[in-house]
Enzyme design. Sequence first.
Site, PDB file in Angstrom:
ATOM      1  N   ASP A   1      -0.359   5.147   0.896  1.00 48.58           N
ATOM      2  CA  ASP A   1      -0.709   6.102   1.948  1.00 48.58           C
ATOM      3  C   ASP A   1      -0.673   5.414   3.314  1.00 48.58           C
ATOM      4  OD1 ASP A   1      -1.858   8.489   0.211  1.00 48.58           O
ATOM      5  OD2 ASP A   1      -2.698   6.645  -0.596  1.00 48.58           O
TER       6      ASP A   1
ATOM      7  N   ASP B   1      -1.234  -0.637   5.997  1.00 46.97           N
ATOM      8  CA  ASP B   1      -1.458   0.025   7.289  1.00 46.97           C
ATOM      9  C   ASP B   1      -2.915  -0.068   7.734  1.00 46.97           C
ATOM     10  OD1 ASP B   1      -2.262   1.967   5.174  1.00 46.97           O
ATOM     11  OD2 ASP B   1      -2.671   3.253   6.899  1.00 46.97           O
TER      12      ASP B   1
ATOM     13  N   ASP C   1       0.862  -1.171   0.000  1.00 45.24           N
ATOM     14  CA  ASP C   1       0.000   0.000   0.000  1.00 45.24           C
ATOM     15  C   ASP C   1       0.908   1.233   0.000  1.00 45.24           C
ATOM     16  OD1 ASP C   1      -2.439   1.491   0.289  1.00 45.24           O
ATOM     17  OD2 ASP C   1      -1.961   1.742   2.413  1.00 45.24           O
TER      18      ASP C   1
END
Length: 310
Positions: free
Chosen positions: A29, A242, A27
């Site tokens: 961001d 995250d 990922d």
Amino acid sequence: MSTTYLKSLSDEQIREFLDSFDTILTDCDGVLWLNVQKLFKTSDVLNTFRSLGKKIFFVTNNSLQTTKQFVEKCKNMGFIAEEEDMLCTSLLVATYLKELNFKKKVYIVGSEGIAKELAAVGIESFGWGPDVLNDISEVPKIKRDPEVGAVIIAFDEHLSYLKMVKAATYLRDENCLFIATNMDENFPGEVFMYPGTGAFVRFVETCVDRKPIILGKPEPYMSSIIKKTYNVDPKRTLMIGDRANTDILLGTRCGFKTLLVLSGVTSLKDLETWKNSDVPEEKEWLPDFYTDQLGDLLPFLEKYKAEKST
């Protein structure tokens, strides 16, 4: 399910972990950067992985930019990246509609990035950008485009009541496709809570009493594109994220190893809650491994690389 803190592993266990995968899906961001701020040593980690022969792919639910723009952002932050390494939801929308041989227009509650990716495959769209309502009495004056055959809901910093009215109105036609890029609920900040695409989608769902086709993580369409595009071996693939209910759940569903970084949405408190939960779905959100930030891997990688070179 066992969830292991990387820093608690022995040197031998770290080597076993690093030897256990050839492909990394990450990922962006909250893992590599926060908005325009690169996180600690993230480019060093990924670039070192590449130098060790690992394949790296960027997989994001962000639809604000095109693939080219995301790659440019990566390179400006020091990441080695090419367009074929990037899978963002703006591209997924265009890919999905192209596969359907879609010939109508698209109404976008979202960004110019989606519009550009659609234009690249010959699909006309409109709706992105500011569009506000001065008075609700103006609604009956809105001109509806009869050529609209799909409504896309994505993250839209210009979200307005008028856009919701237009989206819901087009979706009254059951033949009009209802598509969402993702269902990310929010983006927590230090002070403010930022609603995500999922919050926008729920608004329209409630209004039209319809469920959308969801393209991004952790849904099956994203999984199918990853497998088809990157030809990954699930047993030799690591998913880094995250957000547990998108990134980690995607990895779990695909049979990948999973690594959660605590630099974004999901917290250590969340992990403790899910470990003790009786809800089966929450067990799927637990990663195989977790660490505070991706930069934590750099010392392990440097030692691993030195050992490989001797």
